[in-house]
Every structure is written in structure tokens, then in C-alpha cells.
Design a protein around this motif. Structure first.
Motif, mmCIF file in Angstrom:
data_model
loop_
_atom_site.group_PDB
_atom_site.id
_atom_site.type_symbol
_atom_site.label_atom_id
_atom_site.label_comp_id
_atom_site.label_asym_id
_atom_site.label_seq_id
_atom_site.Cartn_x
_atom_site.Cartn_y
_atom_site.Cartn_z
ATOM 1 N N VAL A 74 0.832 -1.202 0.000
ATOM 2 C CA VAL A 74 0.000 0.000 0.000
ATOM 3 C C VAL A 74 0.866 1.252 0.000
ATOM 4 O O VAL A 74 0.512 2.266 -0.615
ATOM 5 C CB VAL A 74 -0.961 -0.014 1.203
ATOM 6 C CG1 VAL A 74 -1.753 1.284 1.285
ATOM 7 C CG2 VAL A 74 -1.915 -1.203 1.104
ATOM 8 N N ASP A 75 2.023 1.191 0.660
ATOM 9 C CA ASP A 75 2.926 2.350 0.690
ATOM 10 C C ASP A 75 3.394 2.724 -0.709
ATOM 11 O O ASP A 75 3.469 3.904 -1.061
ATOM 12 C CB ASP A 75 4.124 2.072 1.597
ATOM 13 C CG ASP A 75 4.925 0.843 1.178
ATOM 14 O OD1 ASP A 75 4.347 -0.089 0.581
ATOM 15 O OD2 ASP A 75 6.141 0.796 1.478
ATOM 16 N N VAL A 76 3.680 1.707 -1.528
ATOM 17 C CA VAL A 76 4.114 1.969 -2.898
ATOM 18 C C VAL A 76 2.972 2.570 -3.706
ATOM 19 O O VAL A 76 3.172 3.498 -4.502
ATOM 20 C CB VAL A 76 4.620 0.669 -3.555
ATOM 21 C CG1 VAL A 76 4.834 0.865 -5.056
ATOM 22 C CG2 VAL A 76 5.905 0.201 -2.887
ATOM 23 N N ALA A 77 1.765 2.054 -3.524
ATOM 24 C CA ALA A 77 0.608 2.600 -4.235
ATOM 25 C C ALA A 77 0.421 4.079 -3.896
ATOM 26 O O ALA A 77 0.167 4.904 -4.779
ATOM 27 C CB ALA A 77 -0.643 1.801 -3.887
ATOM 28 N N VAL A 78 0.554 4.422 -2.631
ATOM 29 C CA VAL A 78 0.424 5.825 -2.210
ATOM 30 C C VAL A 78 1.502 6.677 -2.866
ATOM 31 O O VAL A 78 1.229 7.750 -3.420
ATOM 32 C CB VAL A 78 0.518 5.936 -0.675
ATOM 33 C CG1 VAL A 78 0.599 7.402 -0.253
ATOM 34 C CG2 VAL A 78 -0.685 5.270 -0.011
ATOM 35 N N ALA A 79 2.750 6.189 -2.825
ATOM 36 C CA ALA A 79 3.880 6.972 -3.331
ATOM 37 C C ALA A 79 3.824 7.179 -4.836
ATOM 38 O O ALA A 79 4.341 8.189 -5.344
ATOM 39 C CB ALA A 79 5.198 6.281 -2.956
ATOM 40 N N THR A 80 3.211 6.251 -5.559
ATOM 41 C CA THR A 80 3.207 6.321 -7.023
ATOM 42 C C THR A 80 1.873 6.775 -7.613
ATOM 43 O O THR A 80 1.744 6.894 -8.829
ATOM 44 C CB THR A 80 3.567 4.950 -7.626
ATOM 45 O OG1 THR A 80 2.653 3.962 -7.123
ATOM 46 C CG2 THR A 80 4.997 4.553 -7.263
ATOM 47 N N GLY A 81 0.887 6.995 -6.767
ATOM 48 C CA GLY A 81 -0.406 7.443 -7.254
ATOM 49 C C GLY A 81 -1.227 6.362 -7.919
ATOM 50 O O GLY A 81 -2.136 6.651 -8.697
#
Length: 214
Positions: A74-81
Motif C-alpha cells: 500500500v505504501d508503494v501505491a500511495v507513493a506512485t499514485g
């Protein structure tokens, strides 16, 4: 990936297999992108920086971001939009994601009718059920077959996707169950010619249609 409207083609989801370096994986995803509806980026051994690098390469190559689903991270999804996540059973719950990241669409991986009912009740936007057929990825574990998959489709209103050992010739049988789509990993990302493999699945999926369920 979460809407069912009228008569629509069976969707093809390509799931990465964590066996390619970032640059190679990006090239393969760019090659097969015309043939798939979605990618689940499932790279368990890669760091957040590697994920971000990968997604950056895809974006630069004009891969449609709406096709990208981040598995677990989820952290990657947040960081990459990225606005879609696939949640494994050991990860964040659907409720946690919906409460803290209301912009996300979230799918849940399930392995039984009970898990499917619980995930649907929790608000999952789609469900990924498997493994349906024997596969080297689950060597030594018996395939779950179609009986429980049929039960899930009958009992759960969410969009259902099947995964595990699916070959192009399985598509017709799976479509009779009225699943929303199929997910394929090794047969695409482990192929010597991923684009041709994806094209074969694409053609099989376009030959059948999923009809809206009441």
C-alpha cells in the motif's frame, strides 16, 4: 475492475512473478500491455525504491496507470499514485485500507467460500480466487478446482477472478461459471515470448463474454 455493466469481454489480468529484474520486467510489461486489462505487480523481493523505479518506467512508456494494481504494498501505491491494490490474506484488511485510503479500490485474494463472503462483506471491490488448476507455482498443493469457484460466483455479488494454472483452453469452461476474468502469471511472465502468450490469452478472452449478474 470493479464494475460489471451489460455484456463485456472476459478480462485478462497479468500477475508478475518476481523473477525478473526491474528493467527486464518493465520491458515485458510494456510489450504485453496491449493484450491485458490489468497488471497485478506482485514483486515480493523488491524494495519500495525498485517498485517506484518500475512504475516510473511504465509511466514514461505511457502504460495506462489505470491498468496497474499493486499487490500488498500500500505504501508503494500511495507513493506512485496507483489507486488499486490487491490484498493478500496476510496483509492489511479491506477495512483498514478503506478507512485509511478512501481513494483506493481494493481486491482480496481468497481461497474459500467463507473467505469470499467475509471479504465481500468488508467491502472488497473484487476477489481473486485460486489456485483453480494444478500449477508449478503451488507444487505439491492440490488444485481447488471449479466446484467451490462456482459456489462463490453463486453466493457472492462481487466480481470474481480466477487464478492458478489457467491455460487459454480453460477460458470457455471458466466463462460458463460467469467469472469476471482470469489472472495469469507464469504462462506470460515465464514465457520465452510473453507478448505472443498474452495475445493467445487475449484472443481466448475475447471469444467469450461475461453477462451482468442480477
Amino acid at each position: 475492475m470493479w464494475q460489471r455493466r451489460g455484456v463485456i469481454g472476459v478480462e485478462l489480468v497479468a500477475v508478475t512473478n518476481d523473477r525478473l529484474e526491474v528493467d527486464s520486467l518493465a520491458r515485458v510489461m510494456i510489450e504485453v500491455e496491449p493484450f491485458v486489462d490489468y497488471f497485478i505487480i506482485r514483486e515480493r523481493t523488491k524494495t519500495a525504491a525498485e517498485y517506484i523505479n518500475l512504475i516510473g518506467q511504465l509511466t514514461e512508456a505511457s502504460v495506462n496507470k489505470e491498468k496497474l494494481i499493486v499487490n500488498d504494498r500500500v505504501d508503494v501505491a500511495v507513493a506512485t499514485g496507483i489507486n488499486k491494490v490487491q490484498l493478500p490474506g496476510h496483509g492489511l484488511t479491506v477495512q483498514q485500507v478503506k478507512i485509511n485510503f478512501s481513494q483506493f479500490r481494493a481486491g482480496r485474494s481468497v481461497h474459500s467460500v467463507k473467505e469470499a463472503l467475509e471479504a465481500n462483506e468488508a467491502g472488497a471491490d473484487w476477489l481473486l480466487y485460486g489456485h483453480v488448476f494444478p500449477t508449478d507455482c503451488k507444487r505439491g498443493l492440490p488444485a481447488r478446482g471449479l466446484v467451490e469457484l462456482k459456489k462463490i460466483v453463486e453466493d457472492v455479488p462481487a466480481n470474481i477472478y480466477a487464478i492458478g494454472g489457467i491455460k487459454p483452453w480453460h477460458v470457455a469452461e471458466l466463462c460458463e461459471i460467469k467469472i469476471r476474468g482470469i489472472a495469469v502469471m507464469s504462462s506470460i511472465f515465464g514465457s520465452s515470448d510473453p507478448a505472443s502468450a498474452a495475445a493467445e490469452y487475449y484472443e481466448a478472452c475475447q471469444s467469450y463474454h461475461s453477462v451482468e449478474r442480477d
